[in-house]
Design a protein around this motif. Sequence first.
Motif, PDB file in Angstrom:
ATOM      1  N   UNK A   1       4.780   8.229  -6.234  1.00  0.00           N
ATOM      2  CA  UNK A   1       5.871   8.525  -7.589  1.00  0.00           C
ATOM      3  C   UNK A   1       6.357   9.931  -7.504  1.00  0.00           C
ATOM      4  N   UNK A   2       7.383  10.046  -7.600  1.00  0.00           N
ATOM      5  CA  UNK A   2       8.100  11.358  -8.038  1.00  0.00           C
ATOM      6  C   UNK A   2       8.784  11.262  -9.598  1.00  0.00           C
TER       7      UNK A   2
ATOM      8  N   UNK B   1       1.759   4.283  -9.806  1.00  0.00           N
ATOM      9  CA  UNK B   1       0.758   4.874  -8.725  1.00  0.00           C
ATOM     10  C   UNK B   1      -0.426   3.808  -8.603  1.00  0.00           C
ATOM     11  N   UNK B   2      -0.724   3.372  -9.949  1.00  0.00           N
ATOM     12  CA  UNK B   2      -1.815   2.256  -9.861  1.00  0.00           C
ATOM     13  C   UNK B   2      -1.502   0.767  -8.839  1.00  0.00           C
ATOM     14  N   UNK B   3      -0.186   0.629  -8.666  1.00  0.00           N
ATOM     15  CA  UNK B   3       0.156  -0.354  -7.784  1.00  0.00           C
ATOM     16  C   UNK B   3       0.329   0.152  -6.202  1.00  0.00           C
TER      17      UNK B   3
ATOM     18  N   UNK C   1      13.863  10.778   1.053  1.00  0.00           N
ATOM     19  CA  UNK C   1      14.255   9.261   1.243  1.00  0.00           C
ATOM     20  C   UNK C   1      13.342   8.160   0.104  1.00  0.00           C
ATOM     21  N   UNK C   2      13.754   7.713  -0.882  1.00  0.00           N
ATOM     22  CA  UNK C   2      13.139   6.988  -1.665  1.00  0.00           C
ATOM     23  C   UNK C   2      13.634   5.363  -1.352  1.00  0.00           C
TER      24      UNK C   2
ATOM     25  N   UNK D   1       5.455   5.156 -16.598  1.00  0.00           N
ATOM     26  CA  UNK D   1       5.917   4.295 -15.570  1.00  0.00           C
ATOM     27  C   UNK D   1       5.141   4.952 -14.259  1.00  0.00           C
ATOM     28  N   UNK D   2       5.158   6.425 -14.036  1.00  0.00           N
ATOM     29  CA  UNK D   2       4.404   6.950 -12.884  1.00  0.00           C
ATOM     30  C   UNK D   2       3.087   6.456 -12.632  1.00  0.00           C
TER      31      UNK D   2
END
Length: 458
Positions: A29-30, A23-25, A46-47, A18-19
């Motif tokens: 990401x954490x 990331x490609x989008x 904050x996310x 998923x990361x």
Amino acid sequence: MEIHVLVVDDELSMREFLAILLDREGYTVDQAASAEEALACLERKTYDLVISDVKMPGLDGITLLGRIKEVAPDTAVLLMTAFSTAEQAVEAMKLGAYDYIAKPFKVEEVKILARNALEKRDLKRENLRLRQEVQERYSFSGLIGKSKKMREVYSLIEKVAPSTANVLILGESGTGKELVARAIHYNSQRKGKPFVAVNCGAIPETLMESEFFGHKKGAFTGAVGDRPGLFEQAEGGTLFLDEIGEVSLQLQAKLLRAIQEKEFRRVGGTLDQKADVRLVAASNRDLEEQVKEGSFREDLFYRLNVVQVKMPPLRERGDDIPILVEHFYKKYVQPPYSDRIITQGALKLLMSYGFPGNVRELENLVERCSVLGNREISEECLPPQLHAGKRPECGAAAECELPEEGMDLEAYLDGIEKRILLQALERSGGVKKKAAELLRLTFRSFRYRLAKFGMDEE
């Protein structure tokens, strides 16, 4: 603007998959291996979006969802699991999850759901911002001032707004009567319904009835279709009738019926229509004097005058001038602001001026200074009449020569009025509409005064 996403799953392969995908989008990401680790991340950062598995050791994803909504209610949450049930899905949605993804899922499905969740979050934020903006614009913050007289106005608005009582606002032009009307509406139970404002002095008398009540097709020449009037447009809300003293006696009778019976009839119509409308009226004229003269109906006056709000002229609340200057300065001057908004000399000139145009005139003066490129309001950018200490002619703040003993007072006052009309015509180059604007009169009222002195054809 960076969008931060937190992926929570006890399976390393799923987190990393998923990361890489997110990331490609273009997302930052954490990762967290448990709900407890995710909560620790949320304390530090904050996310915008959290994507979490449901079945994990320790706290599960449903519990994590509840905790997220407590500490970060604006964060969008997507839940995923290989063991989905209808009950879990319903519970997740009730707790505030955007959606529920069943494993195994398609890559495009995750992309679309993430994008949609963020768009919905942004839409909610924008709606909240707009609601706050409306509240700020139309609540008491639209009225600037801390003087005793303004505090009395605020107190009265606060008391009358929740009621359904009609309100009459009296005050000179430029004192903020429409702001009071809007404050009453937006602090009432009708705030979600329309606020419709109309300047009665700006509508030709022949069109007034149609404007107020609407018309049916063919009711008169040019009525090519049915048209709703102001009462219909304001249904469930508030109708603000500015300069109500300009309405003809004939229309006053029809307004009275609409207020009393809470119904009206379109021009050319045969059926009565119900009117759930709160009336707020305003005037810069002495309506009680008009009642005595016979130009305003007494019964309509008392219907409108259930609660009366008197707006003080600016010359009676000079303590508010510095606050108003700062407010208008920040409205018209782009940051960075000057350390000193106004010089002492300029403030002294403003404090000693009579302001015949009230708050509107003060706003125009501040805008003038900003247009002239001044970073601070100084004496140099203020117009000549302030430097000359000129006061409004024979107003409450002016020093006027008193009539001599035995002089006909009415003739004396007529002479002053005629002189002012002539001065306005001279300054406007003979353009009557512009002269009316200079005197802050409606064109109809200005024409009436010209006719009074036989000047209408001059």
